[in-house]
Enzyme design. Structure first.
Site, PDB file in Angstrom:
ATOM      1  N   ASP A  21       0.783  -1.106   0.055  1.00 53.82           N
ATOM      2  CA  ASP A  21      -0.115   0.058  -0.033  1.00 53.82           C
ATOM      3  C   ASP A  21       0.815   1.163  -0.137  1.00 53.82           C
ATOM      4  O   ASP A  21       1.845   1.315   0.900  1.00 53.82           O
ATOM      5  CB  ASP A  21      -0.781  -0.194   1.212  1.00 53.82           C
ATOM      6  N   ASP A  25      -4.264   3.790   2.542  1.00 53.68           N
ATOM      7  CA  ASP A  25      -5.733   3.306   2.894  1.00 53.68           C
ATOM      8  C   ASP A  25      -5.755   1.815   3.111  1.00 53.68           C
ATOM      9  O   ASP A  25      -7.237   1.225   3.288  1.00 53.68           O
ATOM     10  CB  ASP A  25      -6.576   3.466   1.535  1.00 53.68           C
ATOM     11  N   ASP A  98      -4.477 -10.712 -15.657  1.00 60.64           N
ATOM     12  CA  ASP A  98      -5.357 -11.890 -15.845  1.00 60.64           C
ATOM     13  C   ASP A  98      -6.489 -11.527 -16.726  1.00 60.64           C
ATOM     14  O   ASP A  98      -7.005 -10.388 -16.628  1.00 60.64           O
ATOM     15  CB  ASP A  98      -5.903 -11.883 -14.374  1.00 60.64           C
ATOM     16  N   ASP A 202      -8.252 -16.968 -16.702  1.00 62.09           N
ATOM     17  CA  ASP A 202      -8.801 -17.562 -15.578  1.00 62.09           C
ATOM     18  C   ASP A 202      -9.957 -18.560 -16.212  1.00 62.09           C
ATOM     19  O   ASP A 202     -10.836 -18.324 -16.827  1.00 62.09           O
ATOM     20  CB  ASP A 202      -9.377 -16.384 -15.103  1.00 62.09           C
ATOM     21  N   GLU A 256      -5.968 -21.574 -17.039  1.00 59.17           N
ATOM     22  CA  GLU A 256      -6.339 -22.342 -15.881  1.00 59.17           C
ATOM     23  C   GLU A 256      -7.591 -23.019 -16.063  1.00 59.17           C
ATOM     24  O   GLU A 256      -8.522 -22.487 -16.723  1.00 59.17           O
ATOM     25  CB  GLU A 256      -6.725 -21.170 -14.892  1.00 59.17           C
ATOM     26  N   HIS A 329      -2.790 -17.361  -5.313  1.00 55.52           N
ATOM     27  CA  HIS A 329      -3.854 -16.863  -4.442  1.00 55.52           C
ATOM     28  C   HIS A 329      -4.876 -17.715  -3.916  1.00 55.52           C
ATOM     29  O   HIS A 329      -5.953 -17.280  -3.430  1.00 55.52           O
ATOM     30  CB  HIS A 329      -4.400 -15.471  -4.875  1.00 55.52           C
ATOM     31  N   ASP A 330      -4.897 -18.776  -4.421  1.00 54.31           N
ATOM     32  CA  ASP A 330      -6.361 -19.815  -4.387  1.00 54.31           C
ATOM     33  C   ASP A 330      -5.915 -20.943  -3.359  1.00 54.31           C
ATOM     34  O   ASP A 330      -6.873 -21.735  -3.059  1.00 54.31           O
ATOM     35  CB  ASP A 330      -6.693 -20.269  -5.618  1.00 54.31           C
TER      36      ASP A 330
END
Ligand code: NOJ
Length: 559
Positions: A21, A25, A98, A202, A256, A329-330
Site C-alpha cells: 500500500d 488506505d 489476468d 482464468d 487455468e 492466491h487460491d
C-alpha cells in the site's frame, strides 16, 4: 523441443490488494508495486502476472470485473499502470494480465443492460433461462455454484434466471454469442497494443457450456461442472482467439482449468500449429495432502505428489510445455502443508528446489520467496472470502460448525495466502501505514523481506541462487527428467540431462535422517554442489545421511 523465452522465464505473481500500500488506505496499489519493482527483479524473475487490476465490486476480490479496459481506482489509474508496465519493461520483465472472461461482474455495463429487457442487445451476452415450476421461480436446472449456493439467480425485470458458476456477482458470459467473442478479442488487443506481454486465462476451460444445460451429477458443490469444464466448443473458441489476435503478437498465455488432465491439456497446449495456449496450470500436485479440495485434509503423501509430477512429465515431454508452482492466491501456503514450520527455512528452500528444477516455467507467488506461512484466525468474522462463507454453510450440513469450522478454515482456506506481504517488522509490517484491509500474520516481526535481505542464508537469497542457476544452465530448463527412489516416502530424487550435462536433485521431506546413496553411475565427488540448504555437506562413499528437509543439487559436466 523448440526453445522459447517463455520456457526460460520465471514469473512472479502479484495479488495486488495485499502486495504493498503506498497511499495509506490499507489496500495494496500500483504505486506500491512500482516502488518494489527493483525488489521483484532482484529475485531473478523475468515477468510479473497481475491478478486482476480492473474495476471490481470485489464479490470475488477482482475476479468479478466491472470494466475490462480500466484500472480499479483502489489500485490507481491507467497512467500509474503504464508507469508500472514501463518500469517492468525497463527492468527486462514482461507483464501478464489476468484475463477473466468466463464471467463479468454484475456491475459490468453489459450485465446492467442485459437486465433491462430480453430485447436488449446485451441480454444475449449472458446465459439466461426461464424458471421452472408453476410459478416459474424454480431454477432451470440443478447446477450449483462453486462459490455461492445455487448456480442460478432470478431477475425480476426479465423474469429469467442468469447462470453464475461462481458468486452471484459473477454472471457467466455466453461465449456462444459471436459478439461476446469479439469483445474478448477486443480486450486482448487493447492490452497487447498497450504493450502487455500476455495473459493468465482464468477458468478458461469453463467458457463453453453443453447445449441444453442438462442436470448435473448431484454433488454438494459445483454440481453440473461436467457440462461446462472443457465443454464442446472450448477448442474452437480458443483457436479463434489465438488465430485472430494472439498469434499476431509474441505473447504468452497460460490457461487455468480446474480438474484438468494431461489429455485435456494436450488438446490446447501443443508444440505445433494446433496450439491455442502456450501452457496451462495443473492442480493435482497440490492434492497430496487433501481430497480434491484444500478443505478436506489428509496426511501429506510424498509418493502421491511424486507420481503426479511424473505423470505430467511423461505426458507433456516433447509434446507441450508445463508450469511449475507451489502457491498462488487460491491455496494455503506450502510450507505449512508439504514442509515444516519447525524447519521453515530449510523446508522452504527444499520445496523450491524440488519444484523449480523440474521441467516447466516457474511461477512464484508473492511472499513465498520469504517463506510466509498460514495465519490463524479466531472467529468467522475475521474471514473475508465468499468461498469460506459458502463452505461454512456446506460443512454445517455435515455437523462442522463454530470453532471446529474456524479450525478447518485456518488450515484449508485460500485466505491464508492473501494476508498482506510482510516487508519489515515495523507497525503494519511495512505494508501500510494504517490497519490493512485484512489481518497481518503476527509472525511478520520475524518473517519479513528486510530480515530476509539481511540474512545471507534466508529463503529469499536461496530463491535468488536457485533461479540464477536455472537461468544459467539450459539443462535445468530443457533437460530430460528422470526420478530415482520412486517408492521412498522421504526422498524426492531426480536428475535432469541435456547434451552431456546433468543436474542431480536430492530432497528430503523428512525430519528424521535418511540414508541417501547416489544412483549407479553417478559419482558425487565428480559433481559440483551448486545449491544446498545446510552449510556443511559431508559425503562418504558416494552417500550421505540427510538432515531435516535437506536439499542438495549437484551439477555434472561431460557425463
Ligand atoms: C480462479 C481464480 O484463480 C480464483 O481466484 C477465482 O475466484 C475464480 N477463478 C473465479 O474467477
Amino acid at each position: 523441443m523448440k526453445k522459447s523465452w517463455y520456457k526460460e522465464m520465471a514469473v512472479y505473481q502479484i495479488w495486488p490488494r495485499s502486495f504493498k500500500d503506498s497511499n495509506g488506505d490499507g489496500i495494496g496499489d500500483l504505486e506500491g508495486i512500482y516502488e518494489k519493482l527493483d525488489y521483484i527483479k532482484s529475485i531473478g524473475v523475468d515477468a510479473i502476472w497481475f491478478s486482476p487490476l480492473y474495476p471490481s465490486p470485489n464479490a470475488d476480490y477482482g475476479y468479478d470485473i466491472a470494466d475490462y479496459m480500466d484500472i480499479n481506482p483502489e489500485y490507481g489509474d491507467m497512467e500509474t499502470f503504464k508507469k508500472v508496465l514501463n518500469g517492468a519493461h525497463e527492468r527486462n520483465m514482461k507483464v501478464f494480465m489476468d484475463l477473466v472472461v468466463n464471467h463479468t461482474s454484475t456491475e459490468h455495463k453489459w450485465f446492467k443492460e442485459a437486465c433491462k429487457s430480453v430485447d436488449n442487445p446485451y441480454h444475449d451476452y449472458y446465459i439466461w433461462r426461464k424458471g421452472k415450476g408453476k410459478d416459474g421461480k424454480q431454477p432451470p436446472n440443478n447446477w450449483l455454484s462453486t462459490f455461492e449456493g445455487g448456480a442460478w439467480e432470478y431477475v425480476e425485470s426479465v423474469d429469467e434466471f442468469y447462470l453464475h458458476v461462481f458468486t452471484k456477482g459473477q454472471p457467466d458470459l455466453n461465449m456462444d454469442n459471436p459478439k461476446v467473442r469479439q469483445e474478448v478479442k477486443d480486450i486482448m488487443k487493447f492490452w497487447l497494443d498497450m504493450g502487455v506481454d500476455g495473459f493468465r486465462e482464468d477458468v478458461i476451460t469453463y467458457i463453453s457450456k453443453k447445449e441444453g444445460l442438462p442436470n448435473g451429477f448431484p454433488i454438494p458443490v459445483a454440481c453440473g461442472m461436467e457440462h461446462y469444464n472443457c465443454g464442446p466448443h472450448l477448442y474452437e473458441y480458443l483457436k479463434e482467439f489465438h488465430d485472430d489476435v494472439l498469434s499476431k503478437y509474441d505473447c504468452f498465455t497460460v490457461g487455468e482449468g480446474p480438474l484438468i488432465t494431461p489429455e485435456k491439456v494436450l488438446k490446447l497446449v501443443t508444440e505445433d500449429d494446433t496450439q491455442v495456449l502456450k501452457t496451462m496450470f495443473s492442480f493435482d500436485h497440490l492434492e497430496a495432502d487433501c481430497l480434491m479440495t484444500d478443505w478436506i485434509k489428509k496426511p501429506f503423501s510424498l509418493k502421491k505428489m511424486k507420481k503426479c509430477y511424473q505423470k505430467w512429465y511423461d505426458a507433456m515431454n516433447g509434446k507441450g510445455w508445463h508450469t511449475l508452482y507451489l502457491e498462488n492466491h487460491d491455496h494455503p501456503r506450502i510450507i505449512d502443508r508439504y514442509g515444516s514450520l519447525k524447519y521453515r527455512v530449510e523446508s522452504g528452500k527444499m520445496l523450491a528446489t524440488m519444484c523449480y528444477l523440474q521441467k516447466g516455467t516457474p511461477f512464484i507467488y508473492q511472499g513465498q520467496e520469504i517463506g510466509m506461512t498460514n495465519i490463524e484466525l479466531h472467529s468467522i468474522d475475521e474471514f473475508k472470502d465468499m468461498v469460506t462463507f459458502n463452505n461454512q454453510i456446506m460443512f454445517s450440513k455435515f455437523g462442522i460448525k463454530g470453532d471446529r469450522f474456524v479450525r478447518m478454515a485456518n488450515k484449508g482456506s485460500r485466505e491464508n495466502s492473501r494476508t498482506p506481504v510482510q516487508w519489515d517488522n515495523s507497525e503494519y509490517a511495512g505494508f501500510s501505514t494504517v490497519e490493512p484491509w485484512f489481518n497481518l500474520n503476527p509472525n511478520y516481526t520475524e518473517i519479513n523481506v528486510a530480515q530476509a535481505e539481511a540474512d545471507e542464508n534466508s529463503i529469499l537469497n536461496y530463491y535468488r541462487k536457485l533461479l540464477k542457476f536455472r537461468k544459467e544452465h539450459e539443462v535445468a530448463i530443457y533437460g530430460d527428467f528422470k526420478q530415482y527412489y520412486e517408492n521412498s516416502n522421504e526422498l524426492f530424487v531426480y536428475e535432469r540431462n541435456l547434451d552431456g550435462e546433468k543436474v542431480l536433485v536430492v530432497c528430503s521431506f523428512a525430519e528424521k535422517s535418511v540414508h541417501f546413496k547416489a544412483p549407479d553411475g553417478i559419482d558425487l565427488s565428480k559433481g559440483e554442489l551448486v545449491l544446498n540448504n545446510y552449510t556443511i555437506n559431508p559425503v562418504n562413499h558416494n552417500s550421505f545421511v540427510t538432515r531435516p528437509y535437506e536439499a542438495r543439487v549437484y551439477y555434472f559436466k561431460e557425463v
